[in-house]
Design an enzyme around this catalytic site. Structure first.
Site, PDB file in Angstrom:
ATOM      1  N   CYS A  65      41.466  35.566  34.899  1.00 33.14           N
ATOM      2  CA  CYS A  65      41.061  35.478  33.603  1.00 33.14           C
ATOM      3  C   CYS A  65      41.929  36.513  32.681  1.00 33.14           C
ATOM      4  O   CYS A  65      43.093  36.562  33.161  1.00 33.14           O
ATOM      5  CB  CYS A  65      39.552  35.956  33.283  1.00 33.14           C
ATOM      6  N   THR A  67      41.815  39.668  31.955  1.00 30.90           N
ATOM      7  CA  THR A  67      41.902  41.081  32.766  1.00 30.90           C
ATOM      8  C   THR A  67      41.600  41.056  34.053  1.00 30.90           C
ATOM      9  O   THR A  67      41.843  42.244  34.902  1.00 30.90           O
ATOM     10  CB  THR A  67      40.947  41.994  31.933  1.00 30.90           C
TER      11      THR A  67
END
Ligand code: RB5
Length: 148
Positions: A65, A67
């Protein structure tokens, strides 16, 4: 190795790179989405990949994703999943050797192609070393079983 891979929109571009790396390394994978850069909700993808690993269909999962954080939070809700965020080779090696991680989470907005290639190679090449680390994981899963 059989790998379940998935990303949200923020990880989509890096996932394409990672899939190329996996093929070069001789691994097979199934892509659980997303399939373009349109906005999606990372829990939908993370649960699909985590379930596929937890039920034994795949040896490992990779989730990307923005992070790595959201994906890891969701994946770790699935019993039997040990998801680890790794953005360097030290973490990648320890994730396998010490914590027997079965899902690797990466931030597509944090690392680029060069780093991710080394992280993937290190992670998939390392093995759990057991011993005192096995005892610690037994405690983790004992708590998990108590709560499910
Ligand atoms: C999506 O904008 C972003 O929130 C997501 O990719 C992830 O970074 C969450 O942890």
């Amino acid at each position: 190795m059989q790998i379940a891979i998935g990303s949200d929109h923020a990880g989509y571009s890096l996932k394409q790179t990672i899939k190329g790396c996996l093929s070069e390394m001789g691994h097979t994978y199934e892509d659980f989405g997303c399939y373009d850069s349109g906005s999606v909700d990372y829990p939908d993808i993370a649960f699909a990949v985590a379930d596929a690993v937890a039920n034994g269909r795949f040896n490992q999962g990779i989730l990307i994703c923005g992070t790595g954080i959201g994906m890891s939070m969701v994946a770790n809700k699935v019993p039997g999943i040990r998801a680890a965020i790794c953005h360097n080779t030290f973490s990648a090696r320890r994730a396998r050797e010490h914590t027997n991680a079965n899902v690797l989470c990466i931030g597509g907005r944090i690392v680029g192609e060069g780093v991710v290639r080394e992280v993937i190679t290190t992670y998939l090449g390392a093995e759990f070393i057991g011993g005192r680390h096995a005892r610690r994981l037994e405690k983790l899963h004992a708590r998990e079983q108590r709560d499910t």
